[in-house]
Scaffold this motif. Structure first.
Motif, PDB file in Angstrom:
ATOM      1  N   UNK A  28       1.251  -1.175   0.201  1.00 25.69           N
ATOM      2  CA  UNK A  28       0.145   0.113   0.430  1.00 25.69           C
ATOM      3  C   UNK A  28       0.970   1.274  -0.577  1.00 25.69           C
ATOM      4  N   UNK A  29       1.301   1.145   1.100  1.00 25.18           N
ATOM      5  CA  UNK A  29       2.608   2.663   0.645  1.00 25.18           C
ATOM      6  C   UNK A  29       3.468   2.426  -0.573  1.00 25.18           C
ATOM      7  N   UNK A  30       3.814   1.309  -0.976  1.00 24.50           N
ATOM      8  CA  UNK A  30       4.671   1.668  -2.480  1.00 24.50           C
ATOM      9  C   UNK A  30       4.021   2.119  -3.606  1.00 24.50           C
ATOM     10  N   UNK A  31       2.420   2.333  -3.356  1.00 29.40           N
ATOM     11  CA  UNK A  31       1.765   2.420  -4.461  1.00 29.40           C
ATOM     12  C   UNK A  31       1.114   3.682  -4.203  1.00 29.40           C
ATOM     13  N   UNK A  32       1.137   4.367  -2.813  1.00 24.97           N
ATOM     14  CA  UNK A  32       1.086   6.157  -3.418  1.00 24.97           C
ATOM     15  C   UNK A  32       2.663   6.339  -2.988  1.00 24.97           C
ATOM     16  N   UNK A  33       3.968   5.554  -2.567  1.00 25.95           N
ATOM     17  CA  UNK A  33       5.306   6.542  -3.067  1.00 25.95           C
ATOM     18  C   UNK A  33       5.143   6.397  -4.672  1.00 25.95           C
ATOM     19  N   UNK A  34       4.878   5.775  -5.457  1.00 21.76           N
ATOM     20  CA  UNK A  34       4.703   5.507  -6.630  1.00 21.76           C
ATOM     21  C   UNK A  34       3.855   7.362  -7.522  1.00 21.76           C
ATOM     22  N   UNK A  35       3.318   7.045  -6.549  1.00 20.60           N
ATOM     23  CA  UNK A  35       2.359   8.285  -7.198  1.00 20.60           C
ATOM     24  C   UNK A  35       2.956   9.414  -7.253  1.00 20.60           C
ATOM     25  N   UNK A  36       3.464   9.235  -6.292  1.00 21.54           N
ATOM     26  CA  UNK A  36       4.217  10.545  -6.021  1.00 21.54           C
ATOM     27  C   UNK A  36       5.529  10.874  -6.428  1.00 21.54           C
ATOM     28  N   UNK A  37       6.138   9.505  -7.050  1.00 29.05           N
ATOM     29  CA  UNK A  37       7.422   9.701  -7.918  1.00 29.05           C
ATOM     30  C   UNK A  37       8.564   9.087  -7.018  1.00 29.05           C
ATOM     31  N   UNK A  38       7.913   8.538  -6.361  1.00 24.46           N
ATOM     32  CA  UNK A  38       8.978   8.164  -4.694  1.00 24.46           C
ATOM     33  C   UNK A  38       9.573   7.092  -4.832  1.00 24.46           C
ATOM     34  N   UNK A  39      10.075   6.036  -3.234  1.00 25.20           N
ATOM     35  CA  UNK A  39       9.992   5.342  -3.449  1.00 25.20           C
ATOM     36  C   UNK A  39      10.231   4.582  -1.835  1.00 25.20           C
ATOM     37  N   UNK A  40       9.696   3.412  -1.916  1.00 16.84           N
ATOM     38  CA  UNK A  40       9.314   2.608   0.002  1.00 16.84           C
ATOM     39  C   UNK A  40      10.947   1.693  -0.376  1.00 16.84           C
ATOM     40  N   UNK A  41      11.251   2.170   0.867  1.00 10.77           N
ATOM     41  CA  UNK A  41      12.414   0.827   1.320  1.00 10.77           C
ATOM     42  C   UNK A  41      11.950   0.002   2.983  1.00 10.77           C
ATOM     43  N   UNK A  42      12.118  -1.050   2.712  1.00 11.18           N
ATOM     44  CA  UNK A  42      11.847  -1.689   3.563  1.00 11.18           C
ATOM     45  C   UNK A  42      13.034  -2.764   4.044  1.00 11.18           C
ATOM     46  N   UNK A  43      12.655  -3.683   5.640  1.00 13.10           N
ATOM     47  CA  UNK A  43      13.627  -4.883   5.066  1.00 13.10           C
ATOM     48  C   UNK A  43      12.599  -5.549   6.335  1.00 13.10           C
ATOM     49  N   UNK A  44      13.534  -7.115   6.134  1.00 16.89           N
ATOM     50  CA  UNK A  44      12.659  -7.824   6.302  1.00 16.89           C
ATOM     51  C   UNK A  44      12.666  -8.225   8.209  1.00 16.89           C
ATOM     52  N   UNK A  45      12.215  -9.789   8.968  1.00 18.83           N
ATOM     53  CA  UNK A  45      12.308 -10.519   9.584  1.00 18.83           C
ATOM     54  C   UNK A  45      13.317  -9.522  10.361  1.00 18.83           C
ATOM     55  N   UNK A  46      14.464  -9.753   9.875  1.00 14.19           N
ATOM     56  CA  UNK A  46      15.626  -9.556  10.376  1.00 14.19           C
ATOM     57  C   UNK A  46      16.292  -8.570  11.289  1.00 14.19           C
ATOM     58  N   UNK A  47      15.009  -7.463  10.871  1.00 10.78           N
ATOM     59  CA  UNK A  47      15.825  -6.196  10.602  1.00 10.78           C
ATOM     60  C   UNK A  47      14.057  -5.140  11.434  1.00 10.78           C
ATOM     61  N   UNK A  48      12.789  -5.863  10.960  1.00  9.58           N
ATOM     62  CA  UNK A  48      12.492  -4.954  11.209  1.00  9.58           C
ATOM     63  C   UNK A  48      11.669  -5.662  12.358  1.00  9.58           C
ATOM     64  N   UNK A  49      12.120  -6.579  12.880  1.00 12.30           N
ATOM     65  CA  UNK A  49      11.491  -7.156  14.390  1.00 12.30           C
ATOM     66  C   UNK A  49      13.109  -7.142  15.293  1.00 12.30           C
ATOM     67  N   UNK A  50      12.390  -6.417  16.898  1.00 17.24           N
ATOM     68  CA  UNK A  50      13.484  -5.740  17.388  1.00 17.24           C
ATOM     69  C   UNK A  50      14.484  -6.485  17.425  1.00 17.24           C
ATOM     70  N   UNK A  51      15.776  -6.549  17.604  1.00 16.75           N
ATOM     71  CA  UNK A  51      16.986  -7.284  16.849  1.00 16.75           C
ATOM     72  C   UNK A  51      18.334  -6.786  17.831  1.00 16.75           C
ATOM     73  N   UNK A  52      18.930  -7.375  18.544  1.00 14.64           N
ATOM     74  CA  UNK A  52      20.219  -6.649  18.807  1.00 14.64           C
ATOM     75  C   UNK A  52      21.454  -5.973  18.078  1.00 14.64           C
TER      76      UNK A  52
END
Length: 348
Positions: free
Chosen positions: A283-307
């Protein structure tokens, strides 16, 4: 023998039900960052229940030594190779935070290493920037305990919008209890899987107030209507999960887009445990593309709390001369990211 141009940090995270220990190295001459280990152990409770601070702290105390030992073994480093010990100062649940901070202080004294207390939110953001390559994005920080739209300006983190009550992850988790969904691997993940099979959209309250959002009313409403709808076979649990996700995420997309327009950014970085959700990313990527932008996201290794995120943010601060004196190595449950400037963030 570790080269003189390489700094190594040990990071300890335990602000909620995830216990994480990570080891990271920075090459100060080339700027190269290497993740040496990222070990995590999660406190899982029975379906239909949440996790209590006391029990979570006991889990962390029970598992910290095995997790620490494994992290050092996987990283292939000796204690003398470590330059700094980083720990989560806050925000988070009091008892789990304290249990891990005690370990960090003990290691600092035993190994004669400096300490750096890290803001949990800063850890998520800086790790996300490192992994994705995002330059100066609008940050959507979404987790079980936090929901904020953040940007960095004039050496301070600025909150452009946030939840007025409960976090989006807490809203999803609490509805998972209503449906008695398992907490393994996480209630939010199981909500996401149910939502993928949902077909019927149930209209729910949509509460955006300027740049802020409110989730408690939505949760109360869906909790009240769910038993009747399910008993009359008017919808399925999958339909309810689908409807809840779509409504919550639409609110987050709206406020994030408004922040992008305000600061003129073309980048969005999604961090925090809920950031793993592929529907939110889509959903965020669709919005960003309409604004000529880009979404950055990570997988569970870094999204979820980690040391590793604590080690990385702490090492960035340490490289600029920031350390936490032993007598100030406390924890705070309400360590708002706005309180980090002009202190901790200016070193990043």
């Amino acid at each position: 023998m570790k080269p003189n141009n390489v700094l190594i940090a040990l990071g300890l995270e335990g602000s909620a039900n995830k216990l994480g220990v990570g080891v990271i190295s920075h090459d100060v001459s080339t700027g190269a960052v290497e993740i040496l280990s990222n070990i995590r152990h999660t406190h899982i409770t029975p379906p239909g229940t949440g996790f209590l601070p006391r029990d979570t702290a006991a889990h962390h105390r029970e598992h910290i030594l095995p997790v620490l030992t494994e992290a050092l073994k996987v990283a292939g480093v000796e204690t003398e190779d470590i330059d700094v010990i980083c720990y989560t100062k806050g925000p988070g649940m009091g008892a789990p935070l304290i249990s891990v901070a005690v370990v960090a202080r003990t290691l600092s004294l035993l190994w004669n290493k400096p300490l750096v207390g890290v803001n949990h939110c800063v850890g998520h953001i800086e790790m996300g920037r490192q992994v994705t390559g995002a330059d100066n994005p609008v940050v959507l920080y979404v987790s079980g305990g936090n929901t904020q739209v953040i940007a960095y300006a004039e050496q301070r983190y600025r909150i452009f919008g946030e939840t007025l009550d409960i976090a989006v992850g807490n809203c999803l988790d609490r509805f998972a209890r209503v449906l008695n969904l398992p907490n393994d691997p996480s209630p939010g993940y199981n909500i996401e899987q149910f939502a993928k099979r949902g077909e019927k959209f149930i209209e729910l309250p949509y509460t955006v107030k300027g740049m802020d959002v409110s989730f408690s009313g939505i949760l109360s409403y869906i909790e009240s209507i769910a038993p009747d709808l399910l008993s009359r076979n008017e919808c399925t649990p999958e339909d309810l999960c689908f409807s809840l996700q779509e409504t919550l995420f639409a609110m987050l997309v709206e406020t994030t887009e408004r922040a992008m327009a305000h600061i003129g950014s073309k980048e969005v970085l999604i961090v925090g445990g809920v950031g793993c959700n592929l529907r939110l990313q889509s959903m965020m990527a669709q919005m960003a593309e309409q604004r000529g932008g880009k979404v950055f996201a990570t997988d569970e290794r870094y999204c979820i709390d980690n040391g590793i995120m604590i080690a990385h943010a702490g090492l960035l601060a340490f490289r600029s001369g920031y350390t936490t004196p032993l007598e100030e190595s406390t924890c705070t449950q309400r360590y708002n990211i706005k309180r980090c400037g002009p202190g901790f963030p200016k070193y990043l």
